[in-house]
Every structure is written in structure tokens, then in C-alpha cells.
Design a protein around this motif. Structure first.
Motif, PDB file in Angstrom:
ATOM      1  N   VAL A 288     -13.424  -5.350   7.782  1.00 23.02           N
ATOM      2  CA  VAL A 288     -12.200  -5.972   7.283  1.00 23.02           C
ATOM      3  C   VAL A 288     -11.985  -5.677   5.798  1.00 23.02           C
ATOM      4  N   LYS A 289     -13.069  -5.541   5.060  1.00 25.34           N
ATOM      5  CA  LYS A 289     -12.905  -5.186   3.656  1.00 25.34           C
ATOM      6  C   LYS A 289     -12.330  -3.779   3.533  1.00 25.34           C
ATOM      7  N   GLY A 290     -12.785  -2.874   4.393  1.00 21.70           N
ATOM      8  CA  GLY A 290     -12.218  -1.536   4.413  1.00 21.70           C
ATOM      9  C   GLY A 290     -10.741  -1.563   4.766  1.00 21.70           C
ATOM     10  N   MET A 291     -10.376  -2.406   5.744  1.00 24.34           N
ATOM     11  CA  MET A 291      -8.964  -2.544   6.109  1.00 24.34           C
ATOM     12  C   MET A 291      -8.155  -3.098   4.941  1.00 24.34           C
ATOM     13  N   ASP A 292      -8.738  -4.046   4.198  1.00 24.54           N
ATOM     14  CA  ASP A 292      -8.040  -4.602   3.035  1.00 24.54           C
ATOM     15  C   ASP A 292      -7.778  -3.520   1.994  1.00 24.54           C
ATOM     16  N   HIS A 293      -8.768  -2.658   1.761  1.00 21.72           N
ATOM     17  CA  HIS A 293      -8.589  -1.594   0.763  1.00 21.72           C
ATOM     18  C   HIS A 293      -7.512  -0.604   1.198  1.00 21.72           C
ATOM     19  N   VAL A 294      -7.505  -0.262   2.480  1.00 21.27           N
ATOM     20  CA  VAL A 294      -6.455   0.629   2.983  1.00 21.27           C
ATOM     21  C   VAL A 294      -5.093  -0.055   2.857  1.00 21.27           C
ATOM     22  N   GLY A 295      -5.053  -1.335   3.198  1.00 25.21           N
ATOM     23  CA  GLY A 295      -3.805  -2.084   3.091  1.00 25.21           C
ATOM     24  C   GLY A 295      -3.308  -2.189   1.668  1.00 25.21           C
ATOM     25  N   LEU A 296      -4.230  -2.351   0.722  1.00 24.50           N
ATOM     26  CA  LEU A 296      -3.854  -2.406  -0.695  1.00 24.50           C
ATOM     27  C   LEU A 296      -3.189  -1.100  -1.118  1.00 24.50           C
ATOM     28  N   ALA A 297      -3.791   0.026  -0.732  1.00 28.82           N
ATOM     29  CA  ALA A 297      -3.212   1.323  -1.097  1.00 28.82           C
ATOM     30  C   ALA A 297      -1.817   1.475  -0.502  1.00 28.82           C
TER      31      ALA A 297
ATOM     32  N   GLN B 166     -10.451   5.298  -2.962  1.00 28.84           N
ATOM     33  CA  GLN B 166     -11.539   4.373  -2.687  1.00 28.84           C
ATOM     34  C   GLN B 166     -11.503   3.895  -1.244  1.00 28.84           C
ATOM     35  N   ALA B 167     -10.302   3.605  -0.761  1.00 29.68           N
ATOM     36  CA  ALA B 167     -10.157   3.102   0.607  1.00 29.68           C
ATOM     37  C   ALA B 167     -10.661   4.111   1.626  1.00 29.68           C
ATOM     38  N   LEU B 168     -10.387   5.381   1.402  1.00 35.16           N
ATOM     39  CA  LEU B 168     -10.791   6.398   2.358  1.00 35.16           C
ATOM     40  C   LEU B 168     -12.301   6.587   2.383  1.00 35.16           C
ATOM     41  N   GLU B 169     -12.943   6.404   1.243  1.00 41.33           N
ATOM     42  CA  GLU B 169     -14.410   6.464   1.211  1.00 41.33           C
ATOM     43  C   GLU B 169     -14.991   5.368   2.096  1.00 41.33           C
ATOM     44  N   GLU B 170     -14.420   4.177   2.029  1.00 40.88           N
ATOM     45  CA  GLU B 170     -14.911   3.061   2.839  1.00 40.88           C
ATOM     46  C   GLU B 170     -14.553   3.255   4.308  1.00 40.88           C
ATOM     47  N   ALA B 171     -13.318   3.675   4.572  1.00 43.01           N
ATOM     48  CA  ALA B 171     -12.869   3.827   5.956  1.00 43.01           C
ATOM     49  C   ALA B 171     -13.677   4.879   6.696  1.00 43.01           C
ATOM     50  N   ALA B 172     -14.127   5.909   5.995  1.00 41.05           N
ATOM     51  CA  ALA B 172     -14.894   6.984   6.636  1.00 41.05           C
ATOM     52  C   ALA B 172     -16.247   6.497   7.145  1.00 41.05           C
TER      53      ALA B 172
END
Length: 301
Positions: A222-231, A249-255
């Protein structure tokens, strides 16, 4: 709705696809074995323990199925989980599982079906935590429908319940806290931005920032989803430079997280970045498209 009890039970952790499939198979087998034993008969002295454990297994198996894109299977598990919770006398446990079903309805683009489920859940919820969860998710659905007044009313009710303290929270709903409610507010703010004429509303990006700050360790998905959502929110708000930085940053986490839910949020980011033609944004779009293609889903969330 952002996270769920699945985070507490490991489905939100970083995990390669092979482990995810193996975990799903183990949970399928666990629910099947519990159902078989129930059919054989449950001694009265063990009824609560057996049915309560079965409800937990079904809720988890349903969420793993949902996160793997097996939506019909998820619905069947959750239906069985509601039955098991009822047999265990855990009324609010059944309510919590209904919110999982409603989340899937939102995700699949059926918000009015989600509202129907949440209306039933609201009448049965008694614990502060489940009442807050239902109110939070109901506000989220109204936001998806563009009903600003009802969204604010239900989200505000959840605000009050969370602020007052949720009391003695059972383990199966312990994931619902200020961070989880903030996650509902993030996507609500994003959706209302598309329909609201009130320019004084707080930007969705600020809600995403709040949710990220509140997330506890271990809630990687969910934190990864939050970062993608922020972008995505930053792009939507006309801030392509900030959106590009946040997206990197979001893509690093999502990967690092295997999840169709994360992939669906990547589709949202891809759409938000599309209007911009700079080289930096083009690089982001290429990376997003490549990552999303490795976990294909047509849903944007």
C-alpha cells in the motif's frame, strides 16, 4: 480503499511471483480442508474456534485471490468467510469481510454495487473500528460517484471515529487505522478533483503525502501504491517536474512488489503523465508502461 488485513498477513510484503502463487495455493488448500472438516461435523466445544479460524482463512484467501486477479474466486471465498463468521457469532467479522467485497466492486468499476454492500454492513457494524472502516469506504465510493456532499459526510464520520480512538481492536481489523483512512481520503480527493468546482479543496497530492507519512513498517504494497498515486496526483495538478521526481521513487518501490493492485495504480500514473511531452516525462511513461506490461491488467485504480 487502500490497504486491508492482507497487509498484516503477508500479502502486502515484497514477494516474487512464485512465492505469491505458492501462498495462494496453500490458502486455497487451507480453506478447502476447513470446509471439509466442517461438513464432517463440528463438536459444540470447538464451534467458535473452528468457524472463527475458517473466517480468517477465507478472508485472507479471498484477498490473495483478488490481488492475483482471480476475482470470482475471491468473491466465493469471502461469501464463505461471511457464513463462517456468522456461525462463530462474530457479527463484526462478517462486516469486515463485506468491506473487502465492496472494495473489489469499486476496483472493478461497480461503485453502486459497492454502496449496496456497504449499506448492509453499516446496519450490522457495532465496533468503533468496523463502523469507521465502513464509513471510510462508503465515503470513498461516493467520491468515485462524484457525490461530494455524501463523500464528505461519510469521510467526516470516519474522521471523528478515528480521532476518538477505536478502542480494543480485534486482530482481524487492526490494519484499519489513521493511515488506512488517510488512504481512503487520498483516492477520494483524487476522484473529487475531477468533478468538484470547489477550488479550495485540499489537493490530492497532500493527502497522499499524509498517508505515506502515516504508514507503518511492513505495509510495502500500500505504501508503494501511495507513492504511485502521489506521482499521478502531481501530474494531474499540473506539476510535471514534481510528478517526474515522485514517479522515479514510486517505480523503484513498485518494481519490488508483485501485485495487480499496484499494476492498476500504474495505469493511473500512465494516464496522468500522458499530456506532458518532455524527455523526462517520456522516460517515466516508458518505464511505467514496461512495468505495467509485466503484470497486465486493464483496471486503473
Amino acid at each position: 480503499m487502500g490497504a486491508g488485513g492482507h497487509e498484516r498477513h503477508g500479502a502486502g510484503q515484497q514477494r516474487p511471483l512464485g512465492r505469491a502463487v505458492a501462498a495462494s495455493g496453500e490458502q486455497d488448500a487451507g480453506v478447502a480442508e476447513a470446509a471439509r472438516r466442517i461438513e464432517d461435523g463440528v463438536p459444540p466445544s470447538l464451534k467458535f474456534r473452528v468457524f472463527a479460524t475458517t473466517a480468517d482463512l477465507a478472508a485472507l484467501a479471498g484477498w490473495v485471490s483478488h490481488d492475483s486477479g482471480r476475482y470470482a474466486t475471491a468473491q466465493r471465498y469471502w461469501s464463505y468467510g461471511i457464513y463462517a463468521a456468522g456461525e462463530a457469532g462474530q457479527r463484526d467479522r462478517g462486516v469486515e469481510i463485506v468491506t473487502r467485497m465492496s472494495h473489489q466492486m469499486i476496483y472493478l468499476g461497480h461503485p453502486r454495487d459497492a454502496l449496496g454492500l456497504l449499506g448492509i454492513a453499516a446496519k450490522k457494524a457495532t465496533l468503533p473500528a468496523t463502523r469507521a472502516l465502513v464509513a471510510s469506504q462508503t465515503g470513498r465510493v461516493h467520491a468515485a460517484l462524484g457525490d461530494e456532499h455524501q463523500a464528505d459526510r461519510h469521510l467526516g464520520a470516519a474522521d471523528d471515529l478515528v480521532a476518538d480512538g477505536l478502542g480494543d481492536v480485534p486482530g482481524w481489523v487492526a490494519y484499519f487505522d489513521a493511515a488506512e483512512h488517510a488512504g481512503a481520503r487520498t483516492v477520494s480527493a483524487r476522484d473529487l478533483t475531477q468533478t468538484s468546482h470547489d477550488r479550495s479543496r485540499r489537493p490530492a497530492s497532500r493527502h497522499f503525502t499524509d498517508a505515506i507519512a502515516l504508514r507503518r513498517p511492513g505495509f510495502d504494497r500500500v505504501k508503494g501504491m501511495d507513492h504511485v498515486g502521489l506521482a499521478a496526483a502531481l501530474f494531474d495538478e499540473g506539476e510535471p517536474e514534481q510528478g517526474t521526481t515522485a514517479a522515479q521513487q514510486a517505480l523503484e518501490e513498485a518494481a519490488r512488489v508483485d501485485s495487480t493492485l499496484v499494476a492498476s495504480r500504474l495505469n493511473t500514473l500512465l494516464a496522468a503523465a500522458r499530456p506532458y511531452g518532455t524527455a523526462a516525462v517520456e522516460e517515466v511513461r516508458t518505464r511505467v508502461a514496461d512495468l505495467a506490461a509485466s503484470r497486465p491488467t486493464t483496471v486503473a485504480a
